[in-house]
Design a protein around this motif. Structure first.
Motif, mmCIF file in Angstrom:
data_model
loop_
_atom_site.group_PDB
_atom_site.id
_atom_site.type_symbol
_atom_site.label_atom_id
_atom_site.label_comp_id
_atom_site.label_asym_id
_atom_site.label_seq_id
_atom_site.Cartn_x
_atom_site.Cartn_y
_atom_site.Cartn_z
ATOM 1 N N ALA A 143 62.914 48.525 53.752
ATOM 2 C CA ALA A 143 62.735 49.903 54.202
ATOM 3 C C ALA A 143 63.870 50.797 53.685
ATOM 4 O O ALA A 143 63.634 51.936 53.269
ATOM 5 N N LEU A 144 65.090 50.268 53.701
ATOM 6 C CA LEU A 144 66.226 51.020 53.175
ATOM 7 C C LEU A 144 66.026 51.310 51.690
ATOM 8 O O LEU A 144 66.170 52.450 51.240
ATOM 9 N N ILE A 145 65.679 50.280 50.918
ATOM 10 C CA ILE A 145 65.488 50.451 49.473
ATOM 11 C C ILE A 145 64.364 51.448 49.194
ATOM 12 O O ILE A 145 64.483 52.307 48.323
ATOM 13 N N SER A 146 63.300 51.358 49.951
ATOM 14 C CA SER A 146 62.188 52.292 49.801
ATOM 15 C C SER A 146 62.639 53.725 50.094
ATOM 16 O O SER A 146 62.261 54.661 49.383
ATOM 17 N N SER A 147 63.470 53.911 51.117
ATOM 18 C CA SER A 147 63.963 55.249 51.448
ATOM 19 C C SER A 147 64.853 55.820 50.343
ATOM 20 O O SER A 147 65.054 57.028 50.276
ATOM 21 N N LEU A 148 65.376 54.933 49.489
ATOM 22 C CA LEU A 148 66.203 55.361 48.362
ATOM 23 C C LEU A 148 65.366 55.634 47.119
ATOM 24 O O LEU A 148 65.900 55.879 46.039
ATOM 25 N N ASN A 149 64.038 55.553 47.268
ATOM 26 C CA ASN A 149 63.085 55.744 46.161
ATOM 27 C C ASN A 149 63.299 54.735 45.046
ATOM 28 O O ASN A 149 63.220 55.063 43.868
ATOM 29 N N GLN A 150 63.582 53.487 45.448
ATOM 30 C CA GLN A 150 63.709 52.394 44.497
ATOM 31 C C GLN A 150 62.635 51.359 44.839
ATOM 32 O O GLN A 150 62.247 51.224 46.009
ATOM 33 N N PRO A 151 62.154 50.617 43.838
ATOM 34 C CA PRO A 151 61.078 49.648 44.095
ATOM 35 C C PRO A 151 61.532 48.488 44.980
ATOM 36 O O PRO A 151 62.659 48.010 44.854
ATOM 37 N N THR A 152 60.654 48.037 45.868
ATOM 38 C CA THR A 152 61.003 46.968 46.807
ATOM 39 C C THR A 152 60.367 45.630 46.458
ATOM 40 O O THR A 152 60.681 44.624 47.077
ATOM 41 N N GLU A 153 59.492 45.597 45.468
ATOM 42 C CA GLU A 153 58.776 44.354 45.194
ATOM 43 C C GLU A 153 59.483 43.425 44.206
ATOM 44 O O GLU A 153 59.095 42.284 44.049
ATOM 45 N N GLN A 154 60.521 43.870 43.557
ATOM 46 C CA GLN A 154 61.197 42.999 42.596
ATOM 47 C C GLN A 154 62.286 42.170 43.270
ATOM 48 O O GLN A 154 62.868 42.579 44.274
#
Length: 190
Positions: A143-154
């Motif tokens: 959720a943090l990474i997503s809020s930073l507009n970075q991909p979370t699936e890698q």
């Protein structure tokens, strides 16, 4: 960035390994960053014009079982290390309560200063072993990474480093966020 103190802590329980126990370490240059023996703060600063520490939260909490299994309460500090306004590293520091009693003012007064300045310049701490981990973020960290507009699936690479002070150890975990991994690999940063 929509990060709030209410979401702290973001860290996850990660399986860490000695570098010689990982079947396939990543290729250089990310491997060089993971195994670097010096201050990550100094290394990051050498690749930007503006270095910034964004404190996500700090408090006395219960550690994960894999962090300090013999400690029920520890001081946890989580930050983002940003280069020219872009978050590159999620860092989680674990300080046993017994060590905090000795050097409490050093840690609690850090504010937005990087922990690396304290660990590598005071002469009070001895850097120790490095462990490596690869994982796909889930729950709070995703959720943090997503809020930073970075991909979370890698899959992400990170390292956990131990620092000794008067026969006690603190732990610093540093996770290279997707943007950092992409920049390090594409620009062949060393």
């Amino acid at each position: 960035m929509s990060v709030t103190r209410l979401s702290f802590p973001y860290g996850e329980s990660i399986q860490w390994y000695s570098p010689d126990q990982i079947p396939q370490l990543p290729t250089s240059p990310i491997k060089d960053w993971l195994l670097a023996s010096g201050s990550l703060t100094q290394k990051l600063k050498s690749h930007c014009s503006q270095f910034e520490v964004k404190v996500l939260g700090e408090d006395i909490l219960n550690p994960f079982d894999s962090e300090l299994p013999n400690q029920s309460q520890v001081w946890i500090r989580e930050v983002l290390l940003c280069l020219d306004g872009v978050p590159w590293v999620f860092a989680r520091t674990i300080v046993p309560s017994t060590m905090l009693a000795i050097v409490e003012s050093n840690f609690l007064a850090l504010g937005t200063r990087p922990l690396g300045e304290l660990l590598f310049t005071t002469g009070e701490f001895t850097p120790g072993k490095i462990e490596i981990g690869e994982f796909t973020p889930c729950t709070s960290l995703a959720a943090l990474i997503s809020s930073l507009n970075q991909p979370t699936e890698q899959a992400l690479w990170g390292r956990r480093r131990y620092f000794s002070h008067q026969e006690q150890q603190l732990i610093v975990s540093e996770i290279f966020l997707p943007t950092a991994q992409q920049q390090i690999e594409s620009k062949n940063l060393i």
